[in-house]
Every structure is written in structure tokens, then in C-alpha cells.
Design a protein around this motif. Structure first.
Motif, mmCIF file in Angstrom:
data_model
loop_
_atom_site.group_PDB
_atom_site.id
_atom_site.type_symbol
_atom_site.label_atom_id
_atom_site.label_comp_id
_atom_site.label_asym_id
_atom_site.label_seq_id
_atom_site.Cartn_x
_atom_site.Cartn_y
_atom_site.Cartn_z
ATOM 1 N N ARG A 62 39.822 10.135 12.624
ATOM 2 C CA ARG A 62 40.444 8.884 12.212
ATOM 3 C C ARG A 62 41.953 8.972 12.351
ATOM 4 O O ARG A 62 42.557 9.969 11.965
ATOM 5 C CB ARG A 62 40.034 8.559 10.767
ATOM 6 N N TYR A 108 39.200 4.870 15.353
ATOM 7 C CA TYR A 108 38.227 5.924 15.089
ATOM 8 C C TYR A 108 37.848 6.577 16.415
ATOM 9 O O TYR A 108 37.787 5.914 17.448
ATOM 10 C CB TYR A 108 36.958 5.375 14.432
ATOM 11 N N SER A 150 33.358 11.777 12.703
ATOM 12 C CA SER A 150 34.378 11.150 13.537
ATOM 13 C C SER A 150 35.780 11.570 13.110
ATOM 14 O O SER A 150 35.993 12.129 12.033
ATOM 15 C CB SER A 150 34.246 9.626 13.465
ATOM 16 N N TYR A 192 43.630 2.231 9.078
ATOM 17 C CA TYR A 192 43.235 3.044 10.223
ATOM 18 C C TYR A 192 43.455 2.277 11.524
ATOM 19 O O TYR A 192 43.042 1.125 11.666
ATOM 20 C CB TYR A 192 41.783 3.482 10.092
#
Length: 375
Positions: free
Chosen positions: A120, A132, A118, A129
């Protein structure tokens, strides 16, 4: 992005201390100082481990900050004017590669190297974060952000190119292609170029109609057969438009770099002068070499290309206004002395400074600006 397209670039003086704020010197043309660049500041990795490598570099839009990622699973932020590292963000669980500034202040997008594949979005203020982006099923090989919006694309070893918007965790679209490992936007953000290594081709899409067939395809097979026969169909490391939109750089791992006409796909020059490989697996790793992002880039005025010397320490400079020889081969106009290998290089979009990296990160400034700031 307007400033980055101007041949007049401001030059920040070299940092004198980590606490002293510097004031940029008057602007100079790149052509006036291109031969005078010298290393002025060296940054060791966050951990004194000789086995760690820097894997990506990127400047923000204003040229005030540099972000790096490394195989020590760390993202680092550097203040350009003060010449110091200001933040180090660990990403031990997921790893970090291809760290890129977005157009929003203090936001960095990066790919994962562990656990999953993935992307981020990191907020540098609180080191948390924001979002995502999941969907790839193999390692991400390239991240390209649109110059004009919050759109971006990611290329992957899963043979897909995903199109995203920073505001949504779901992909806006997806293209399935053979080895689409590199992508780049043109300066106007209308054209998306995708490099397919195994087919030796570059596909050009209208980004507003990406679900349609490419409006143009550049076949590099004849050029590879002529200039890079032993690495045909592999070892492309970099894809980049010049800021004037006229040229397209296709960097390679070993022999040299292709400069194409961005409209017709014709070869304008093949840049030679390097010795061997920089020792990086850009954009994919099959031999265990450290990752990278290519070791050549345009200057903001579009006239010059700076690049590494392979396994030699010098930095090479090619002038695209010079006439190549009868075989379209272009030699560098100068070699800038250095003590370490240049595995990647980025030129600041606003100021006349650049950064190179291998295990360490090095800031470069024109020598005359160094002297002027010491008076």
C-alpha cells in the motif's frame, strides 16, 4: 543520494523541546564521533502496551524524517530536527510492516500483515492510500526501493520477487526463486541482489535485464559451515550494500554478520561480539516472534557497521578498515551503552544521528554535539 555517500556528515543537535526548531551543527567525520554516540530521545509507542513492538524503521532521502511501523498496526512519522513525533496513522484492518519512504515527498510504502498480502502506498498529507499493489499470495518479507527511480521490488514467502513501479498497480515482472526473502539495490541502482536462504546463496541481477539469468552467484555455504553451522540456510535478517558499493552486508539472527566483497563475493570479515538473538523473526516468522528487519547497518561512509548486541543492551560498532584476525573474524571497536535491547537500527543518510528500536524508538547523537548545543 549524493550526500549520503560523503564521509562528511552534518550533525543535528539534540532536540530541546517539541516546538523549538533546531539548526544543524557543522559537519563532522563519522570517525571523529563514532565512539561518542549516546541515547538522547526516547519515544514510547502510541499505545502504552508492553506487548507491542516496533517492526521497521526507515529514514527519508534527506534524513529529515523517520517512519516506523509496529505490530500495533500503526505507522508513525518523526521529525528529526525537532525531535518529535508528528503523525500517527492507524492501519487496523490490514496491518503495517516494512514502512518505507519513497523518493516523493510525504509518501510511504508498506506491506500488509492482515487480510491480504498486498502493498500500500500512503499519502501522509491526507492519510489516504494512493495505490494498492496486489499479486503476492503470502507475507511480504522485504521491500527495496531503487535509489535512482520509482521502481521497487518486494520479496515474499510465496517464493517470488515482484518488480514494480510506483505509478502502476500491476507488477512489471516477477522472479520465482527458492526462499528469496531479502533483496537490495546497489548504490547505482544497476544491480539487484537477492538472498536465497535455503540455498545459502546471493544472486546478482542486472536490474535493467532482470528477466535474464543472474550474472553472478555468491555461495555462502562454506562461510556458513565455518561461522554459523547451527543456523545454516536460515536466520538471515538483513541484506545491504554499502554506499560506496564495495561491500555487501548479510546480517544474521544469532552468531554475527557477514561482510562480503560486493564484486567477487569473497568474505572480507565476519563481525562478532553479540550475545544471542535480538528476539525478532526477521524476515519471516515461524515461531510467533515479533517481526523485524535485522539489527545491523552501514554508516553512510561505508566504513562502519552498527549493530545490536543480541539479548544485551549495548550497541556494537565495527570498523571495516581494521584488519580481521587470521580467521577473518572482526571484533567491535567499541560498545555504546544503552538500557534497552536493540532489535533494529538505522543510521541517518544525511546527518550524524541514528535510531534504534525494540518496544520503544530511541534517537542517538554524538555526545560532543549534545554538549555543544547546550552552550
Amino acid at each position: 543520494m549524493a550526500e549520503s555517500q560523503q564521509p562528511q556528515q552534518q550533525v543535528p543537535p539534540p532536540p530541546q523541546s517539541q516546538s523549538q526548531q533546531q539548526t544543524p551543527l557543522p559537519s563532522q567525520k563519522v570517525s571523529d564521533i563514532v565512539r561518542s554516540y549516546r541515547p538522547t530521545k526516547l519515544f514510547k509507542p502510541s499505545k502504552q502496551d508492553s506487548s507491542n513492538y516496533v517492526t521497521s524503521l526507515d529514514f527519508d532521502d534527506q534524513g529529515d524524517y523517520l517512519v516506523s511501523s509496529g505490530d500495533d498496526d500503526t505507522i508513525q512519522i518523526f521529525d528529526i530536527k525537532e525531535g518529535k513525533s508528528t503523525k500517527s496513522v492507524p492501519s487496523k484492518k490490514y496491518g503495517a510492516h516494512l514502512a518505507r519512504f519513497t523518493h516523493h515527498s510525504r509518501q510511504v510504502l508498506h506491506a500488509s500483515t492482515k487480510v491480504d498480502d498486498s502493498l500500500r502506498l500512503l499519502n501522509l498529507h491526507n492519510e489516504g492510500y494512493v495505490r494498492y499493489f496486489s499479486g503476492h499470495t503470502d507475507k511480504v518479507t522485504c521491500l527495496a526501493l531503487s535509489p535512482g527511480s520509482d521502481s521497487f521490488v518486494s520479496c515474499s514467502k510465496d517464493n517470488t520477487v515482484a518488480l514494480w513501479d510506483l505509478s502502476s498497480r500491476n507488477a512489471q515482472g516477477k522472479l520465482e526463486l527458492a526462499t528469496p526473502y531479502l533483496a537490495a539495490f546497489d548504490p547505482c541502482a544497476y544491480v539487484l541482489a537477492i538472498a536465497s536462504q535455503s540455498t545459502s546463496s546471493i544472486l546478482l541481477y542486472d536490474f535493467r535485464n532482470y528477466d535474464k539469468s543472474p550474472f553472478s552467484t555468491f555461495d555462502l555455504a562454506p562461510y556458513e559451515e565455518r561461522y554459523t553451522p547451527s543456523t545454516r540456510g536460515r536466520a538471515w535478517t538483513r541484506l545491504e550494500f554499502s554506499n560506496d558499493g564495495k561491500h555487501l552486508l548479510v546480517g544474521t539472527d544469532y552468531h554475527g554478520h557477514f561482510i562480503l566483497d560486493a564484486f567477487e563475493g569473497n568474505l572480507k570479515a565476519f563481525l562478532v561480539g553479540r550475545n544471542g538473538s535480538p528476539g525478532r523473526a526477521a524476515p519471516v516468522s515461524t515461531t510467533g516472534k515479533p517481526l523485524g528487519q535485522g539489527d545491523a547497518c552501514f554508516t553512510p561512509d561505508g566504513r562502519y557497521v552498527f549493530g545490536g548486541s543480541g539479548d544485551h543492551p549495548d550497541v556494537l560498532v565495527w570498523d571495516l578498515q581494521q584488519q580481521p584476525d587470521s580467521n577473518a573474524v572482526l571484533q567491535p571497536i567499541c560498545k555504546l551503552p544503552h538500557r534497552a535491547r536493540t532489535a533494529m537500527i538505522e543510521y541517518n543518510p544525511r546527518y550524524n544521528m541514528m535510531a534504534t528500536a525494540d518496544k520503544d524508538i530511541v534517537f542517538w547523537l554524538p555526545e560532543d554535539s549534545t554538549k555543544a548545543s547546550e552552550k
